[in-house]
Scaffold this active site. Sequence first.
Site, short mmCIF file in Angstrom:
data_model
loop_
_atom_site.label_atom_id
_atom_site.label_comp_id
_atom_site.label_asym_id
_atom_site.label_seq_id
_atom_site.Cartn_x
_atom_site.Cartn_y
_atom_site.Cartn_z
CE LYS A 74 8.47 38.56 54.14
NZ LYS A 74 9.43 37.65 53.48
CG ASP A 113 11.39 40.39 52.60
OD1 ASP A 113 10.68 41.24 52.05
OD2 ASP A 113 11.30 39.17 52.37
N GLY A 180 17.38 42.23 39.55
CA GLY A 180 17.87 42.85 40.77
C GLY A 180 18.93 41.97 41.39
CB ALA A 235 10.73 41.55 39.49
CB ALA A 257 9.35 36.57 41.62
CG ASN A 258 8.87 35.54 47.79
OD1 ASN A 258 9.22 34.37 47.71
ND2 ASN A 258 9.53 36.43 48.51
#
Length: 351
Positions: A74, A113, A180, A235, A257-258
């Site tokens: 990341k 991201d 979103g 989200a 969603a993470n």
Amino acid sequence: MSTFEHEQVLIRTGRRSGLPIIVAVHSSTLGQAVGGCRVRQYADWRDGLADALRLSAGMTAKCAAAGLDNGGGKTVVALPGGVTLTPSLRRDVLHDVADAAASLDGRYATGPDVGTTPDDMTVIGERTGHVLGRPLGRGGSGDSSDPTATGALAALRAVSGHLHGTPDLTGRRVAVVGVGSVGERLARMLADEGADLLLSDIDPAKRALSAELGAAWDDPERALTADVDLLVPAALGGVLTERIVPRLRCAAIAGPANNQLATPEVADLLHGRGIIWVPDYIAGAGGVTYAVTVELQRGTADEGLGRVQAIENTVTDLLTRARTTGTTPAQAARELIERRLRTAATAPGRR
């Protein structure tokens, strides 16, 4: 995090932007680490570091569970409060990210991201080839929202099959919390499937989507605890807390969603209430699965879509194993991931 388990963490001040650039490589046991570039404001740069560590570990789990030969990484650009990204500063930030990724000599490739787009990946690609998620016209796989939503739909179909004996979502009551980019696409797919939808978002302007799709609307807090068959977190993470679990009225939870769990212990609380939770790193793996297949493995779009749709089989197998062994889906998923990593780590020829 109580222990440090990452292979490498790079923290530097961007030469052009002067902003904190953080790249966390959690694991390259399965292959090149991949993970998005997040650009957002933080109260303290160390909050950005915590995000990078947590999200990169999640990417390792996501890739391993999806059967990808990639590890997790990341990038986080920690914007101080009050900083506005002008076009010039944004370009400087992206080139600083590119230089950081390039310094890892192919160990890590970044992608879009929160706060970045496929077009931004083109800018990063001006200085390094270790990037994915560029626009279709630039040789990339395009916006990851569609395959991410497609993978989440596949997971929901698997859950429906597990609960009701059929993957058909017609008439199923589904609450989508967060509409979103990914959530909206998923809501449209669910509407096409004939689901009875409840939509929610912190942005009241998104209510127009519910009118368009003939869906009900409520605020996120009430939508989370609505009486539905399937709850879909779509989200930002952390919505499933110890406080919210006793109030849930759904049969199962699966969404893109993470990091949906506020703490790992929440998975056990959900299991204790008889609520199925499909780990987010499995339900949300469609985007990275498609991008890796098309860009890194040079597969066709149809091959990428086929691997995304195979998430339905992955979730079906996971839920079957959890039921057979009496464990939670989270534990069954962890065992799957550990087996893959252990096998790769002990493969002949690996140092």
